[in-house]
Design an enzyme around this catalytic site. Structure first.
Site, mmCIF file in Angstrom:
data_model
loop_
_atom_site.group_PDB
_atom_site.id
_atom_site.type_symbol
_atom_site.label_atom_id
_atom_site.label_comp_id
_atom_site.label_asym_id
_atom_site.label_seq_id
_atom_site.Cartn_x
_atom_site.Cartn_y
_atom_site.Cartn_z
ATOM 1 N N GLU A 93 18.407 16.844 -22.155
ATOM 2 C CA GLU A 93 17.937 17.798 -21.141
ATOM 3 C C GLU A 93 19.101 18.706 -20.737
ATOM 4 O OE1 GLU A 93 15.137 18.939 -19.682
ATOM 5 O OE2 GLU A 93 16.508 20.227 -18.540
ATOM 6 N N ALA A 94 18.840 20.021 -20.828
ATOM 7 C CA ALA A 94 19.892 20.992 -20.473
ATOM 8 C C ALA A 94 20.184 20.976 -18.977
ATOM 9 C CB ALA A 94 19.462 22.394 -20.901
ATOM 10 N N HIS A 119 2.194 30.319 -16.426
ATOM 11 C CA HIS A 119 1.552 29.487 -17.448
ATOM 12 C C HIS A 119 1.780 29.962 -18.882
ATOM 13 C CE1 HIS A 119 -1.506 28.521 -14.031
ATOM 14 N NE2 HIS A 119 -0.434 27.775 -13.948
ATOM 15 N N SER A 122 7.562 18.496 -18.975
ATOM 16 C CA SER A 122 6.225 17.891 -18.898
ATOM 17 C C SER A 122 5.944 17.074 -20.147
ATOM 18 C CB SER A 122 5.156 18.984 -18.769
ATOM 19 O OG SER A 122 5.308 19.664 -17.560
ATOM 20 N N ALA A 123 6.208 17.619 -21.319
ATOM 21 C CA ALA A 123 5.902 16.915 -22.563
ATOM 22 C C ALA A 123 6.985 15.905 -22.929
ATOM 23 C CB ALA A 123 5.729 17.933 -23.691
#
Ligand SMILES: Cc1cc2nc3c(=O)[nH]c(=O)nc-3n(C[C@H](O)[C@H](O)[C@H](O)COP(=O)(O)OP(=O)(O)OC[C@H]3O[C@@H](n4cnc5c(N)ncnc54)[C@H](O)[C@@H]3O)c2cc1C
Length: 532
Positions: free
Chosen positions: A37-38, A468, A16-17
């Protein structure tokens, strides 16, 4: 080890970030940015079709597959904690409910020492990150819409209103109390992940490099300054250098894990695992906060629910509606109607969030979604202002060992009381007309569960993560703060954390919108500090 290229900024994690930052930091063309990115790309069609979230959010290929450490308060269950492992991160597998949070959530961040994070300061960044239906500008932002209303949802809303909740138009004005349709990160029949809305339009820029399948294993330091990262890709170890900054966007579990693996964390933990200390930061991994929810489901008759669509003819109609009009069941988020209310009159603002769904079901022991074999509706409540705090700690110095997640749910009396009070309100709503006239038996948990003790026992056995988690690299100025209000890691140079982990306290609502806002705001801070 291979030393590859150097970049101005290295962003770890395309969630998201991370995707927001990759877009904003490359827009002016001055800086070379590497986004690591993994996970894989977001190629799977179920990522993009909204209803696909039911499958994709638990699919092993796109998931870190975390479970929490068994705890007495949740009946020693190794509760599954899905986290996205693909471009877009958790924004590519989440339930797409779009909630900014209450204005006092952010004002309390300011009061805790996070200067310039009050509601008035963050609101412009929420606005910048949203492109609502009808906004035809070509800005790179999350497409936001309200999906279609249903008869069952209207009945539920009216019952809430009969019980005193105000019907409101918009949960995102800063004051959430009431019942309303949710906005969702869905536009034109597609999930609006940050990979789709921010990364895709930036991908063609010459100054952005995106590498998938790249597990960042360590941050490298020289004289207390981050100089780059070591990654593994297809069994190869590669060292990338950062001329300006390394920016961790690996999320609430992985950002503190990576800091700890790199020697930034509580000294006793680092020593225990034989990791050389770069800086003793006791707060790294502490302050883990999550929402936890419990649901009730009822048989219904005389109003259409998802059950009525489960026959070949209706499914063909739904498919047609989706393909032709980008509407119908396939275009649905996890919940399209909700409410915010107080668990007791002493609360200054809502602390319970409700999600209504015109369908009933559960997950089986393999986490597969199983629908009730009858027409049913469900409401889930989450306690959205919990005071219990847990932590994320590495179990070894190996980057491939999953860290221990101590959720520590229901550690405080208030958290225990709030979830029971919230659950009882679900029953009040379903027992109120007009929805009550359509409700039959309570399928889940069942009428035999009545006393507060029985309800809490049920919660311990059945409540699930609200998905969350935040707070493990919290922003602030106190001894447990990990980053300062500019999101710079304290005690070292050239290193920031920009993701959900920096929230000093959780927002009252789903956390994607606030995470995207954080990244939007961080991008301005990073660019301002880079300016000559
Ligand atoms: C199933 C589910 C449902 C949800 N529903 C909602 C909802 O309806 N509405 C809402 O607002 N929020 C929802 N959320 C929460 C929301 O999606 C998250 O709060 C938000 O996505 C967090 O963003 P982030 O950038 O902190 O982390 P993420 O988006 O998780 O991104 C972290 C990224 O970093 C990558 N990464 C991690 N470690 C490394 C490493 N060592 N090397 C390289 N890459 C790495 C990960 O693979 C991932 O892509 C949900 C979450 C889940 C999992």
């Amino acid at each position: 080890m291979n030393i590859k290229e150097s970049f101005d900024y290295i962003i770890v994690g395309a969630g998201s970030a991370g995707c927001v930052l990759a877009n904003r930091l490359t827009a002016c063309g001055k800086y070379r940015v590497l986004l690591l990115e993994a996970g894989s790309s977001d190629w799977h069609p179920l990522v993009h079709i909204p209803l696909g979230w039911i499958q994709i959010s638990y699919q092993a290929a796109f998931n870190w597959g975390y479970s929490i450490e068994p705890e007495e308060s949740t009946h020693h269950r190794a509760m599954y904690w899905p986290r996205g492992k693909l471009l877009g991160g958790s924004s590519s597998i989440n339930g797409m409910v779009h909630i900014r949070g209450h204005q006092e959530d952010f004002n309390s961040w300011r009061d805790a020492g996070c200067t310039n994070w009050d509601w008035d300061s963050v609101k412009p960044y929420f606005e910048r990150s949203e492109r609502h239906a009808g906004d035809n500008t070509q800005r790179d932002a999350l497409g936001i819409s309200e999906v279609e209303h249903t008869e069952a949802s209207e009945l539920f809303i009216k019952s809430c209103v009969s019980l005193g909740l105000e019907r409101i138009d918009d949960f995102n004005t800063g004051d959430q109390e009431g019942v309303a349709y949710y906005q969702s990160t869905i536009s034109n029949g597609r999930r609006q992940s940050t990979a789709h809305c921010y990364l895709k339009p930036a991908k063609q820029r010459d100054n952005l490099r995106v590498v998938t399948g790249a597990l960042c294993e360590q941050i490298t330091f020289e004289d207390q300054r981050a100089t780059g990262v070591v990654i593994s890709k297809k069994g190869q170890s590669i060292h990338y250098r950062a001329e300006r900054e390394v920016i961790l966007c690996a999320g609430t579990v992985n950002s503190p894990q990576l800091l700890q693996l790199s020697g930034v964390g509580p000294v006793e933990l680092l020593q225990k695992h034989g990791i050389k200390t770069v800086v003793d930061l006791p707060g790294v991994g502490q302050n883990l906060i999550d929402h936890i929810g419990v649901m009730a489901a009822y048989k219904v008759s005389g109003t259409r629910t998802v059950w009525d669509e489960m026959n070949p003819l209706a499914l063909v109609v739904q498919l047609y509606r989706y393909l032709r009009h980008k509407a119908g069941l396939l275009n649905f988020p996890s919940s399209h109607v909700g409410a915010f209310f107080r668990s007791n009159a002493a609360q200054a603002r809502p602390d319970i969030q409700l999600f209504f769904m015109p369908v009933g079901g559960d997950r089986d022991e393999h986490n597969r979604s199983v629908m009730d074999k009858t027409s049913s509706v469900t409401a889930m409540i989450q306690h959205v202002r919990p005071t219990s705090r847990g932590g994320v700690m590495i179990k070894s110095a190996s980057p491939t060992d999953l860290p221990a997640i101590h959720a520590n749910y229901f550690d405080t009396e208030y958290d225990r009381q709030a979830i029971v009070a919230g659950f009882k309100r679900i029953r009040d709503f379903f027992n109120q007309n007009p929805i009550a006239a359509h409700c039959g038996d309570e399928i889940r948990p069942g009428a035999h569960i009545q006393s507060d003790e029985e309800i809490f026992e049920h919660v311990r056995k059945e409540a699930t993560t609200g998905y969350h988690p935040v707070g493990t690299c919290k922003m602030g100025t106190d001894a447990l703060a990990v980053v300062d209000p500019e999101l710079r890691v304290r005690g070292v140079g050239g290193l920031r954390v920009v993701d959900a982990s920096i929230m000093p306290d959780i927002v009252a609502g789903n956390t994607n919108a606030a995470t995207v806002m954080i990244a939007e705001k961080a991008s301005d801070m990073i660019l301002a500090s880079a300016a000559p």
